[in-house]
Design an enzyme around this catalytic site. Structure first.
Site, PDB file in Angstrom:
ATOM      1  N   ARG A 267       0.857  -1.186   0.000  1.00  0.00           N
ATOM      2  CA  ARG A 267       0.000   0.000   0.000  1.00  0.00           C
ATOM      3  C   ARG A 267       0.893   1.236   0.000  1.00  0.00           C
ATOM      4  O   ARG A 267       1.899   1.288   0.712  1.00  0.00           O
ATOM      5  CB  ARG A 267      -0.914   0.000   1.230  1.00  0.00           C
ATOM      6  CG  ARG A 267      -1.917  -1.154   1.237  1.00  0.00           C
ATOM      7  CD  ARG A 267      -2.802  -1.104   2.480  1.00  0.00           C
ATOM      8  NE  ARG A 267      -3.758  -2.214   2.462  1.00  0.00           N
ATOM      9  CZ  ARG A 267      -3.528  -3.413   2.987  1.00  0.00           C
ATOM     10  NH1 ARG A 267      -2.350  -3.651   3.565  1.00  0.00           N
ATOM     11  NH2 ARG A 267      -4.442  -4.357   2.932  1.00  0.00           N
ATOM     12  N   LYS A 295      -6.081  -2.278  10.566  1.00  0.00           N
ATOM     13  CA  LYS A 295      -6.737  -2.924  11.711  1.00  0.00           C
ATOM     14  C   LYS A 295      -5.731  -3.434  12.745  1.00  0.00           C
ATOM     15  O   LYS A 295      -6.115  -3.926  13.786  1.00  0.00           O
ATOM     16  CB  LYS A 295      -7.661  -4.068  11.274  1.00  0.00           C
ATOM     17  CG  LYS A 295      -8.800  -3.611  10.370  1.00  0.00           C
ATOM     18  CD  LYS A 295      -9.723  -4.759  10.046  1.00  0.00           C
ATOM     19  CE  LYS A 295     -10.864  -4.284   9.142  1.00  0.00           C
ATOM     20  NZ  LYS A 295     -11.789  -5.397   8.793  1.00  0.00           N
ATOM     21  N   HIS A 359      -2.217   2.908  -5.673  1.00  0.00           N
ATOM     22  CA  HIS A 359      -2.833   1.684  -5.161  1.00  0.00           C
ATOM     23  C   HIS A 359      -3.079   0.677  -6.285  1.00  0.00           C
ATOM     24  O   HIS A 359      -3.204  -0.524  -6.031  1.00  0.00           O
ATOM     25  CB  HIS A 359      -4.160   2.039  -4.479  1.00  0.00           C
ATOM     26  CG  HIS A 359      -4.536   1.097  -3.376  1.00  0.00           C
ATOM     27  ND1 HIS A 359      -4.233   1.331  -2.049  1.00  0.00           N
ATOM     28  CD2 HIS A 359      -5.180  -0.091  -3.405  1.00  0.00           C
ATOM     29  CE1 HIS A 359      -4.690   0.332  -1.311  1.00  0.00           C
ATOM     30  NE2 HIS A 359      -5.265  -0.547  -2.099  1.00  0.00           N
ATOM     31  N   ARG A 362      -1.128  -2.702  -6.858  1.00  0.00           N
ATOM     32  CA  ARG A 362      -1.532  -3.917  -6.159  1.00  0.00           C
ATOM     33  C   ARG A 362      -2.456  -4.755  -7.033  1.00  0.00           C
ATOM     34  O   ARG A 362      -2.326  -5.978  -7.099  1.00  0.00           O
ATOM     35  CB  ARG A 362      -2.226  -3.553  -4.838  1.00  0.00           C
ATOM     36  CG  ARG A 362      -1.267  -2.927  -3.826  1.00  0.00           C
ATOM     37  CD  ARG A 362      -1.987  -2.324  -2.639  1.00  0.00           C
ATOM     38  NE  ARG A 362      -2.758  -3.276  -1.863  1.00  0.00           N
ATOM     39  CZ  ARG A 362      -2.272  -4.138  -0.986  1.00  0.00           C
ATOM     40  NH1 ARG A 362      -0.951  -4.197  -0.788  1.00  0.00           N
ATOM     41  NH2 ARG A 362      -3.052  -4.949  -0.303  1.00  0.00           N
ATOM     42  N   HIS A 385      -3.697  -9.369   2.626  1.00  0.00           N
ATOM     43  CA  HIS A 385      -5.147  -9.475   2.767  1.00  0.00           C
ATOM     44  C   HIS A 385      -5.459 -10.440   3.895  1.00  0.00           C
ATOM     45  O   HIS A 385      -4.785 -11.446   4.085  1.00  0.00           O
ATOM     46  CB  HIS A 385      -5.788  -9.971   1.471  1.00  0.00           C
ATOM     47  CG  HIS A 385      -5.848  -8.906   0.422  1.00  0.00           C
ATOM     48  ND1 HIS A 385      -6.129  -9.162  -0.896  1.00  0.00           N
ATOM     49  CD2 HIS A 385      -5.643  -7.566   0.503  1.00  0.00           C
ATOM     50  CE1 HIS A 385      -6.109  -8.024  -1.584  1.00  0.00           C
ATOM     51  NE2 HIS A 385      -5.811  -7.053  -0.758  1.00  0.00           N
ATOM     52  N   TYR A 395      -0.728 -20.457   9.857  1.00  0.00           N
ATOM     53  CA  TYR A 395       0.060 -21.498   9.187  1.00  0.00           C
ATOM     54  C   TYR A 395       0.656 -20.959   7.893  1.00  0.00           C
ATOM     55  O   TYR A 395       1.844 -21.111   7.626  1.00  0.00           O
ATOM     56  CB  TYR A 395      -0.843 -22.704   8.902  1.00  0.00           C
ATOM     57  CG  TYR A 395      -0.171 -23.804   8.097  1.00  0.00           C
ATOM     58  CD1 TYR A 395       0.835 -24.582   8.645  1.00  0.00           C
ATOM     59  CD2 TYR A 395      -0.569 -24.055   6.780  1.00  0.00           C
ATOM     60  CE1 TYR A 395       1.442 -25.590   7.910  1.00  0.00           C
ATOM     61  CE2 TYR A 395       0.037 -25.053   6.036  1.00  0.00           C
ATOM     62  CZ  TYR A 395       1.031 -25.830   6.610  1.00  0.00           C
ATOM     63  OH  TYR A 395       1.625 -26.813   5.876  1.00  0.00           O
TER      64      TYR A 395
END
Length: 431
Positions: A267, A295, A359, A362, A385, A395
């Site tokens: 980003r 987040k 952006h 991406r 993501h 994992y």
């Protein structure tokens, strides 16, 4: 004979006026009461206020005058004497005490009216919104602060800015949001609602209101539809873009960031805040702490190709002693402007609304890497993501590091081949 506190207190109203003199012009006027012809209840005479009132009598300019000093017991005997003495001092100086009392009363009325007006202004939504934004200046960039001010100025203040914040209801706020939705800018409506929600929460915390009217609006707005940022996926067009980037005449900082961004497809906000402390160039890794991630759930490891490492090392002589790899042009203690990448693309002749945006690299990488045959989970992991399966996410985070490193090197080699004009018509599928 001078009055005493006991005398003043114990003298009761009768059916006649009474005057008690303290000397020096100070008198206590006691108003009479009368029988109400319709009941046996005693009531004060109308318009006289009832009770007891202090008066000061004096002569000025050859005329006898009287001024009211206040009512008992609000004004005690001692306080009345002080006011009498103040009036006598004015008389000795050639001033009329009645004029002084009038001016003082007017001044007090003005002060009181101003205080009431100030309280009223403090309760206006506009005032509270400004107070909230001021409290957040330390954590907002100037650009973000101006964006918030713009939202309020254009979409909120015209409708509820002059209303008392404790009188604004949930339907009022819903009406504000619906006007934004009707313009077709659904994402803006959600952003403005979030801002208003923070303002009302601030008002609750500071004691201005008891309840936040935005709480019940959750789920009331139209959902934001997914948006694809402008991007390029044709190999020939990508090669042309990369060659144009090499010709960028801006600062070395911006040019290097613009060259690096397609290789990492991180980003733009993450790239511009890259810090030297986050880099391990020997291991070819950039570890972004979770606090910087969207987040803030987990740190993100970006695997660096040999080309990416070379570009970053090229920044060391310029910013190696600073905090940020890509520092600001006007303030080296801050990261590069968040609009620098898109501004640079525009100077290269690209429309950032329709052709390519920072952006958009991406989306370009995601599309082409999937077409090249790389596993979708690999690409998603590199894009950072979120994986809804928490166990699988943990994992994959460890398992895919080696595979992602291979993928990132293949991707960089591919971009450099395109930049050199190689005509790649078909992808070699990766097993």
């Amino acid at each position: 004979m001078k009055l005493t506190d006991l005398k003043v207190k114990n003298t009761k109203p009768t059916d006649k006026y009474q005057k008690l003199s303290d000397g020096g012009g100070l008198q206590l006027l006691i108003y009479p009461v009368r029988k109400n012809p319709k009941s046996s209840e005693d009531k004060p005479l109308p318009d006289l206020g009832g009770g007891k009132e202090w008066k000061f009598g004096y002569r000025f300019g050859g005329k006898q005058k009287t001024i009211a000093l206040g009512t008992y017991p609000s004004l005690t005997l001692a306080e009345a004497r002080i006011k009498r003495n103040e009036a006598k001092t004015l008389l000795s100086g050639g001033e009329d005490p009645s004029l002084y009392v009038t001016k003082k009363a007017k001044k007090a009325a003005v002060v009181q009216a101003h205080a009431v007006l100030q309280i009223a202004e403090d309760r206006l939504f506009h005032h509270v919104a400004v107070e909230y934004l001021d409290s957040q200046k330390a954590v907002h960039t100037d650009k973000h602060h101006k964006k918030l001010e713009g939202w309020l100025k254009n979409d909120v203040i015209p409708w509820i800015g002059k209303r008392a914040i404790d009188e604004i209801s949930t339907p009022d706020m819903h009406g504000v949001m619906k006007r934004i939705e009707e313009r077709g800018v659904i994402s803006t409506a959600h952003c403005v609602l979030a801002l208003c929600n923070r303002i009302f929460r601030f008002a609750v915390v500071t004691g201005k209101i008891d309840r936040n009217p935005c709480v019940d609006l959750q789920g009331a707005l139209k959902p934001v539809q997914g948006k694809n940022f402008a991007h390029i996926t044709e190999p020939k067009d990508i090669g042309e873009l990369l060659r144009r980037i090499d010709t960028h005449r801006g600062t070395h900082v911006v040019r290097s960031a613009l060259i690096l961004l397609p290789l990492l497809f991180s980003r733009p906000g993450e790239l511009r805040q890259m810090e030297w402390s986050e880099l391990d160039l020997d291991a070819a890794r950039w570890t972004i702490p979770k606090e910087k991630m969207r987040k803030g759930k987990r740190e993100h490891v970006v695997l660096l190709s040999t080309q990416a490492v070379e570009i970053i090392k090229g920044m060391q002589p310029l910013t190696g002693e600073l905090r940020y790899v890509f520092c600001g042009a006007n303030d080296e203690t801050k990261p590069m402007s968040d609009g620098a990448i898109n501004n640079a693309l525009r100077t290269l002749g690209y429309n950032t609304q329709e052709e390519i945006t920072g952006h958009g690299f991406r989306h370009m990488a995601s599309t082409l890497l999937n077409e090249m045959g790389f596993k979708g989970d690999l690409v998603e992991a590199q894009l950072s993501h979120k994986d809804k399966d928490k166990i699988r996410a943990t994992y994959n985070h460890a398992k895919y590091l080696l595979e992602r490193k291979v993928m990132m090197q293949v991707w960089s080699d591919y971009l450099y081949a395109l930049k050199q004009g190689t005509d790649i018509l078909e992808f070699k599928k990766v097993s």
